[in-house]
Design a protein around this motif. Structure first.
Motif, mmCIF file in Angstrom:
data_model
loop_
_atom_site.group_PDB
_atom_site.id
_atom_site.type_symbol
_atom_site.label_atom_id
_atom_site.label_comp_id
_atom_site.label_asym_id
_atom_site.label_seq_id
_atom_site.Cartn_x
_atom_site.Cartn_y
_atom_site.Cartn_z
ATOM 1 N N ASN A 1 65.767 13.080 -18.021
ATOM 2 C CA ASN A 1 65.629 12.592 -16.645
ATOM 3 C C ASN A 1 66.871 12.858 -15.797
ATOM 4 O O ASN A 1 66.988 12.355 -14.694
ATOM 5 N N ILE A 2 67.793 13.665 -16.315
ATOM 6 C CA ILE A 2 68.914 14.157 -15.514
ATOM 7 C C ILE A 2 68.829 15.679 -15.520
ATOM 8 O O ILE A 2 68.770 16.307 -16.588
ATOM 9 N N VAL A 3 68.795 16.272 -14.333
ATOM 10 C CA VAL A 3 68.680 17.725 -14.199
ATOM 11 C C VAL A 3 69.906 18.230 -13.447
ATOM 12 O O VAL A 3 70.264 17.691 -12.400
ATOM 13 N N ILE A 4 70.549 19.246 -13.987
ATOM 14 C CA ILE A 4 71.698 19.875 -13.328
ATOM 15 C C ILE A 4 71.321 21.301 -12.949
ATOM 16 O O ILE A 4 70.974 22.107 -13.820
ATOM 17 N N ILE A 5 71.357 21.599 -11.652
ATOM 18 C CA ILE A 5 71.204 22.981 -11.195
ATOM 19 C C ILE A 5 72.606 23.571 -11.165
ATOM 20 O O ILE A 5 73.343 23.409 -10.203
ATOM 21 N N TYR A 6 72.977 24.220 -12.256
ATOM 22 C CA TYR A 6 74.352 24.676 -12.442
ATOM 23 C C TYR A 6 74.689 25.818 -11.490
ATOM 24 O O TYR A 6 75.738 25.846 -10.854
ATOM 25 N N THR A 7 73.791 26.786 -11.411
ATOM 26 C CA THR A 7 73.897 27.894 -10.460
ATOM 27 C C THR A 7 72.509 28.105 -9.871
ATOM 28 O O THR A 7 71.550 28.256 -10.626
ATOM 29 N N PRO A 8 72.345 28.082 -8.560
ATOM 30 C CA PRO A 8 70.996 28.184 -7.992
ATOM 31 C C PRO A 8 70.383 29.560 -8.240
ATOM 32 O O PRO A 8 71.066 30.572 -8.265
ATOM 33 N N THR A 9 69.076 29.562 -8.429
ATOM 34 C CA THR A 9 68.327 30.808 -8.570
ATOM 35 C C THR A 9 67.985 31.363 -7.195
ATOM 36 O O THR A 9 67.920 30.622 -6.211
ATOM 37 N N TYR A 10 67.751 32.654 -7.117
ATOM 38 C CA TYR A 10 67.319 33.275 -5.863
ATOM 39 C C TYR A 10 65.822 33.056 -5.619
ATOM 40 O O TYR A 10 65.345 33.232 -4.510
#
Length: 418
Positions: A352-361
Motif C-alpha cells: 500500500n506504499i508506491v514509489i514512482i522512482y523515475t517517471p515513465t514516458y
C-alpha cells in the motif's frame, strides 16, 4: 510565531483544513505526545496544527532526517498553512546529524521530532541530545510510523523523555531479563525479555497514540504525495555541455535519445536513493517501487537487502512475487518493478506504499502501474510518492502524465528547445 497566531488560534483549529480523523486525534492528545501514525496520514500537517494550538509565541523547531529537510516538505506545508490562515510561523529545521552539537541553541522552543526513531537509542550522542532538548523545550511532539519496531528496548528514550525513568540503567534494572550468551569464548549477559509488560504498556499508552491508515475514513483511497529534489551536478553538466565523465571516461549525449537517457537517469539518483532508504527504514508496510533503469534497480536491491527487507523483483531479468500463502500477513517487503515488465497484468494488493522512482514516458504504463496496488482486493489506503526533480525534464514528464498524455520526443525537444 506572532501574536496574530494566538488571537486566531481557536478559530483556525475550528475551521481548519484538517480531515476529521486528524482533528479527532489532536483533540485527544496532550501538548507533549507521541503520534505513531502510518505513512500518508498527514503527520506533518497534524504537527503544525498541534503547534498552533499549544504554543505561546515561541518558535517551532523541526528536527528531522537530512533527506526530509533537503526535500522541503516541511517548508511547503508550513508555507501552505501560513498563507491559508494569514499567519506568520517562525521556525527552523535541524538535522539529526547536528542535533548533539546544536541542541542548546533551541532551549525554550517548541520541538517536533520527525521520524523520532532516529533518537530511540538513549545512550547515543543523538539520543542524549534529543532527551535533553525535550527537557529544555516548552513542549515536544514525536512523530513516526514505527517508533518502537524492535520492542520495549526501543521505548526507553521515550520513557525518559516523558519522565517515567531517569535513564536506561534504571529502566533495565527494573524490567530487563538477562541471559548468558557466548561470543567465542567470551561470556556476556544479553537482554532477552522484559518484566511488568502490562505496566510498561500503560505507561507507553499514556503518552502515545496509534493511527492506522485504514482507520482514516475520510482519507482518500489513494493519496499522491510529490517528493521534490534539486537537480544534480551531473544533470546540469549534461544539460549544459552534453558530456559527462563516467568511470574515468567521457560519455557524449549528442543525440536526442542519448540526451533523454542522460537527463532522466542523472536527474538526482543520490538523493532519491537516500530518501527511499529513509522511507523504507520508517515503515514495515509493503512497498512497491517502479523504476526505469537497470542501474537504479541494482542500487535499490542492494539497499533493501541491507535494510533486511524481503525483496521481490519484476524485470526483464527476473520475475519473483509472493505466492498466495506468503501474501497472508506479509510485511516489511519491497517489490521492485520495471515499468515495461510489470506495469500491467500483475496484482500487488499486498502493498500500500508506491514509489514512482523515475517517471515513465508512457501514460498507459503510468496508469497501469498505479493500478497494481490500488485495485479490487486492496484493504488499505494507498500512498503514492512521486519523485520529481525540480527544474528538470521530470517536471515536464509529470505534466504530460497528468494531462493523460505520453511524453513524446516532440515534447522533449520543445522542453529542451532543440
Amino acid at each position: 510565531m506572532s501574536l496574530t497566531v494566538s488571537k486566531k488560534r481557536r478559530k483556525i483549529l475550528r475551521n481548519s483544513v484538517l480531515y476529521d480523523f486528524q482533528k479527532n486525534l489532536l483533540n485527544k492528545i496532550d501538548p507533549n505526545y507521541l503520534i505513531a501514525a502510518d505513512t500518508g496520514t498527514g503527520k506533518t500537517m497534524m504537527a503544525i496544527h498541534h503547534y498552533i494550538r499549544h504554543s505561546n509565541g515561541e518558535p517551532l523547531l523541526i528536527v528531522a532526517p537530512p533527506q526530509k529537510i533537503n526535500e522541503g516538505g516541511w517548508d511547503r506545508e508550513i508555507d501552505f498553512v501560513s498563507n491559508h490562515y494569514g499567519i506568520d510561523i517562525e521556525y527552523e529545521s535541524l538535522s539529526y546529524g547536528v542535533l548533539a552539537r546544536r541542541w542548546k541553541e533551541f532551549a525554550g522552543w517548541f520541538v517536533v521530532y520527525d521520524e523520532c526513531h532516529y533518537i530511540k537509542n538513549p545512550t547515543s550522542q543523538r539520543g542524549k541530545a534529543g532527551i535533553k532538548l525535550s527537557q529544555a523545550s516548552t513542549n515536544f511532539l514525536l512523530l513516526s510510523a514505527t517508533p518502537s519496531s524492535n520492542g520495549w528496548e526501543d521505548t526507553i528514550a521515550y520513557m525518559i523523555m516523558f519522565g517515567h525513568y531517569k535513564n536506561k540503567t534504571q529502566f533495565l534494572k527494573k524490567h530487563a531479563v538477562y541471559e548468558d550468551k557466548f561470543f567465542g569464548n567470551r561470556r556476556f549477559k544479553a537482554v532477552v525479555d522484559f518484566t511488568e509488560k502490562d505496566k510498561l504498556n500503560k505507561l507507553y499508552q499514556s503518552f502515545s497514540i496509534r493511527l492506522a491508515k485504514e482507520e482514516c475514513l475520510d482519507l482518500p483511497g489513494i493519496h499522491h504525495e510529490p517528493i521534490e529534489f534539486k537537480k544534480s551536478t551531473e544533470y546540469n553538466k549534461i544539460h549544459k555541455d552534453r558530456v559527462l565523465e563516467v568511470d574515468g571516461e567521457l560519455e557524449l549525449y549528442d543525440t536526442v535519445q542519448k540526451l533523454q537517457y542522460g537527463l532522466r537517469y542523472y536527474a538526482n539518483q543520490k538523493d532519491k536513493l537516500k530518501y527511499t532508504e529513509m522511507l523504507a527504514e520508517g515503515t514495515e508496510e509493503n512497498i512497491i517501487i517502479f523504476y526505469n533503469f537497470t542501474k537504479e534497480k541494482d542500487e535499490l536491491v542492494k539497499l533493501m537487502k541491507k535494510l533486511k527487507k524481503t525483496v521481490y523483483e519484476v524485470s526483464g531479468q527476473k520475475f519473483s512475487l509472493p505466492n498466495e500463502e506468503e501474501k497472508e500477513g506479509l510485511k516489511n517487503s519491497v517489490t521492485i518493478v520495471q515499468y515495461q515488465a510489470g506495469a500491467a497484468a500483475i496484482e500487488l494488493q499486498y502493498a500500500n506504499i508506491v514509489i514512482i522512482y523515475t517517471p515513465t514516458y508512457s501514460y498507459q504504463n503510468h496508469d497501469q502501474a498505479l493500478g497494481r496496488a490500488y485495485r479490487n482486493g486492496q484493504t488499505k489506503k494507498v500512498t503514492v510518492y512521486e519523485y520529481v526533480t525540480k527544474g528538470s525534464v521530470e517536471e515536464a514528464v509529470y505534466a504530460a502524465l497528468k494531462r493523460k498524455e505520453d511524453f513524446t520526443e516532440e515534447l522533449f525537444k520543445k522542453e529542451m528547445r532543440l
